[in-house]
Design a protein around this motif. Structure first.
Motif, PDB file in Angstrom:
ATOM      1  N   MET A 110       0.842  -1.200   0.000  1.00 14.66           N
ATOM      2  CA  MET A 110       0.000   0.000   0.000  1.00 14.66           C
ATOM      3  C   MET A 110       0.871   1.241   0.000  1.00 14.66           C
ATOM      4  SD  MET A 110      -2.824   1.238   2.818  1.00 14.66           S
ATOM      5  CE  MET A 110      -3.764  -0.275   2.603  1.00 14.66           C
ATOM      6  N   SER A 111       0.574   2.142  -0.886  1.00 16.78           N
ATOM      7  CA  SER A 111       1.347   3.371  -0.981  1.00 16.78           C
ATOM      8  C   SER A 111       1.094   4.247   0.233  1.00 16.78           C
ATOM      9  CB  SER A 111       0.970   4.133  -2.261  1.00 16.78           C
ATOM     10  OG  SER A 111       1.591   5.394  -2.282  1.00 16.78           O
ATOM     11  N   ALA A 112       2.124   4.913   0.730  1.00 16.73           N
ATOM     12  CA  ALA A 112       2.012   5.763   1.913  1.00 16.73           C
ATOM     13  C   ALA A 112       1.622   7.176   1.558  1.00 16.73           C
ATOM     14  CB  ALA A 112       3.336   5.767   2.676  1.00 16.73           C
ATOM     15  N   GLU A 113       1.506   7.480   0.286  1.00 19.70           N
ATOM     16  CA  GLU A 113       1.133   8.842  -0.098  1.00 19.70           C
ATOM     17  C   GLU A 113       0.364   8.810  -1.400  1.00 19.70           C
ATOM     18  OE1 GLU A 113       5.277  10.026  -2.405  1.00 19.70           O
ATOM     19  OE2 GLU A 113       4.895  10.770  -0.384  1.00 19.70           O
TER      20      GLU A 113
ATOM     21  N   VAL B  61      -6.648  10.572   3.238  1.00 20.73           N
ATOM     22  CA  VAL B  61      -6.540  10.718   4.697  1.00 20.73           C
ATOM     23  C   VAL B  61      -7.205   9.530   5.385  1.00 20.73           C
ATOM     24  CG1 VAL B  61      -7.181  12.131   6.684  1.00 20.73           C
ATOM     25  CG2 VAL B  61      -6.440  13.233   4.567  1.00 20.73           C
ATOM     26  N   ALA B  62      -8.388   9.172   4.944  1.00 23.70           N
ATOM     27  CA  ALA B  62      -9.123   8.069   5.560  1.00 23.70           C
ATOM     28  C   ALA B  62      -8.367   6.755   5.426  1.00 23.70           C
ATOM     29  CB  ALA B  62     -10.509   7.960   4.924  1.00 23.70           C
ATOM     30  N   ARG B  63      -7.814   6.499   4.234  1.00 25.58           N
ATOM     31  CA  ARG B  63      -7.100   5.246   4.006  1.00 25.58           C
ATOM     32  C   ARG B  63      -5.883   5.118   4.905  1.00 25.58           C
ATOM     33  NH1 ARG B  63      -2.903   4.567   0.711  1.00 25.58           N
ATOM     34  NH2 ARG B  63      -3.351   6.546  -0.361  1.00 25.58           N
ATOM     35  N   LEU B  64      -5.094   6.177   4.987  1.00 26.02           N
ATOM     36  CA  LEU B  64      -3.867   6.109   5.782  1.00 26.02           C
ATOM     37  C   LEU B  64      -4.145   6.123   7.280  1.00 26.02           C
ATOM     38  CD1 LEU B  64      -1.511   8.431   3.698  1.00 26.02           C
ATOM     39  CD2 LEU B  64      -1.569   5.933   3.771  1.00 26.02           C
ATOM     40  N   ALA B  65      -5.261   6.728   7.687  1.00 22.25           N
ATOM     41  CA  ALA B  65      -5.599   6.755   9.113  1.00 22.25           C
ATOM     42  C   ALA B  65      -6.368   5.507   9.538  1.00 22.25           C
ATOM     43  CB  ALA B  65      -6.422   7.996   9.427  1.00 22.25           C
ATOM     44  N   GLY B  66      -6.788   4.713   8.552  1.00 20.38           N
ATOM     45  CA  GLY B  66      -7.511   3.489   8.863  1.00 20.38           C
ATOM     46  C   GLY B  66      -8.927   3.731   9.332  1.00 20.38           C
TER      47      GLY B  66
ATOM     48  N   VAL C  17      -2.236  12.419  10.196  1.00 20.14           N
ATOM     49  CA  VAL C  17      -2.165  12.029   8.779  1.00 20.14           C
ATOM     50  C   VAL C  17      -2.380  13.252   7.894  1.00 20.14           C
ATOM     51  CG1 VAL C  17      -3.298  10.695   6.963  1.00 20.14           C
ATOM     52  CG2 VAL C  17      -2.874   9.644   9.191  1.00 20.14           C
ATOM     53  N   MET C  18      -3.312  14.117   8.270  1.00 18.18           N
ATOM     54  CA  MET C  18      -3.535  15.333   7.502  1.00 18.18           C
ATOM     55  C   MET C  18      -2.273  16.189   7.451  1.00 18.18           C
ATOM     56  SD  MET C  18      -7.381  16.312   8.850  1.00 18.18           S
ATOM     57  CE  MET C  18      -7.312  17.937   8.111  1.00 18.18           C
ATOM     58  N   GLU C  19      -1.578  16.242   8.568  1.00 20.85           N
ATOM     59  CA  GLU C  19      -0.332  17.010   8.619  1.00 20.85           C
ATOM     60  C   GLU C  19       0.734  16.386   7.734  1.00 20.85           C
ATOM     61  OE1 GLU C  19       2.118  20.075   9.551  1.00 20.85           O
ATOM     62  OE2 GLU C  19       0.031  19.870  10.197  1.00 20.85           O
ATOM     63  N   GLU C  20       0.857  15.065   7.783  1.00 20.73           N
ATOM     64  CA  GLU C  20       1.863  14.377   6.975  1.00 20.73           C
ATOM     65  C   GLU C  20       1.582  14.545   5.484  1.00 20.73           C
ATOM     66  OE1 GLU C  20       1.658  10.401   8.361  1.00 20.73           O
ATOM     67  OE2 GLU C  20       2.762  10.784  10.233  1.00 20.73           O
TER      68      GLU C  20
END
Length: 348
Positions: A1-4, A16-21, A48-51
């Motif tokens: 899974m891509s991190a960005e 945002v939703a995907r990375l925050a789970g 996650v929003m910040e990243e």
């Protein structure tokens, strides 16, 4: 899974939703500072929003100040006169109260497009939503998403727990049909709107109820598409049999197309056929003959919708919305049933 997210586009609420789970609805609730979100979940989403450097302007302001002073308007019929006038009225009322309006228009009202449009509005941290959506599936998607912000609808279906400020479409249709019956017409055709539109269904119901109460023969309604072109086409087809003396069209555009077809056939309106429309668009009074129609005060509807939404948000006193009644405007396109048809009508 891509991190960005892919480099060619800006990060979205789904990223945002995907990375925050979490679900995108949960991210929307964080953007709207909903109290039901746990602090740990909120902290993870904000991280996650910040990243991702995900910073919608309105959302950032809402997070920092607690208020966006923005409302969302979802419309699936902005090309129609009535909804367009209501949107303008909402924008005028909002401007006077220091609010911004973000409008999402649905060109294609399939569930995926509806969901994307709602997500766009929630992504702007809107404080509430006005729904100008004529189709039941719009309300189904809204209910499924659980937007977590107050909503006001300009179409009342009676099937959803939403504040509604709709004009009584059934009453308006009954008024139009009763007007024709009172003029002596017994063979009345209804030129209906699209089957999947709430207003078209309500106007058809009003027509059928009034016909049934008068114990008249029911002609099968003709399903149209709101356009003058269809009204013209339907008129040409109806004139093949001439088993009617009056037509109630579900909107003015179809009625105007019908007048064109009757004129081309060298028939007199209302001497040979009477015609009633619905909505009272500005050009209706300038057709020949001027069109009898059902008037709706779209500006008042839009203004009341905004005030009702402020009340639901909690920034205005509670407003008890009084019914917005339609009004029959009688002009030159309706008249008594033609004398030539009276012997035939005595059978009924």
């Amino acid at each position: 899974m891509s991190a960005e997210p892919p480099k060619e586009r800006a990060p979205s609420i789904r990223d945002v939703a995907r990375l925050a789970g979490v679900s995108h609805q949960t991210v929307s609730r964080v953007l709207n500072d909903h109290p039901s979100i746990r602090e740990s979940t909120k902290a993870r989403i904000l991280q996650v929003m910040e990243e991702l450097q995900y910073r919608p302007n309105q959302a950032a302001r809402a997070l920092s100040k607690g208020r966006s002073r923005t409302i969302g308007v979802l419309t699936a019929s902005s090309a129609q006169y009535g909804p367009a006038r209501s949107v303008v009225a909402i924008e005028d009322a909002a401007r006077r109260r220091g609010y911004f309006v973000d409008t999402a228009n649905l060109n294609v009202a399939d569930p995926a497009a509806i969901e994307d449009a709602l997500e766009h509005l929630l992504d702007q941290a809107v404080e509430g939503l006005v729904i100008i959506a004529p189709q039941e599936r719009v309300f189904d998607v809204l209910e499924r998403l659980d937007a977590a912000v107050p909503c006001v609808s300009l179409q009342s279906t009676g099937k959803h727990d939403l504040r509604a400020l709709a004009v009584n479409q059934i009453l308006g249709a009954r008024m139009a049909t009763r007007h024709l019956i009172d003029l002596g017409h017994r063979e009345i055709v209804h030129l209906a709107g699209p089957q999947d539109w709430n207003e078209a269904e309500a106007r058809m119901r009003g027509f059928l109820l009034e016909i049934d109460d008068a114990d008249l023969m029911t002609h099968p309604p003709i399903l149209g598409d709101w356009t003058a072109d269809f009204g013209y086409f339907a008129g040409r087809e109806l004139l093949r049999s001439r088993d009617f003396s009056a037509v109630f069209a579900a909107n003015d555009e179809m009625a105007l197309g019908l007048l064109h077809a009757l004129h081309d056939a060298r028939l007199n309106v209302p001497g040979d056929v009477s015609v009633v429309g619905f909505n009272d668009v500005p050009v209706a009074r300038h057709s020949w003959p001027p069109l009898t129609t059902v008037h709706q005060d779209f500006e008042a509807i839009g203004q009341r919708a905004f005030e009702a939404l402020l009340s639901a948000i909690g920034t205005s006193d509670e407003i008890v919305a009084s019914p917005i009644a339609p009004c029959l405007v009688v002009r030159g396109s309706t008249g008594p049933v033609p004398v030539s048809r009276l012997p035939l009508l005595k059978r009924y």
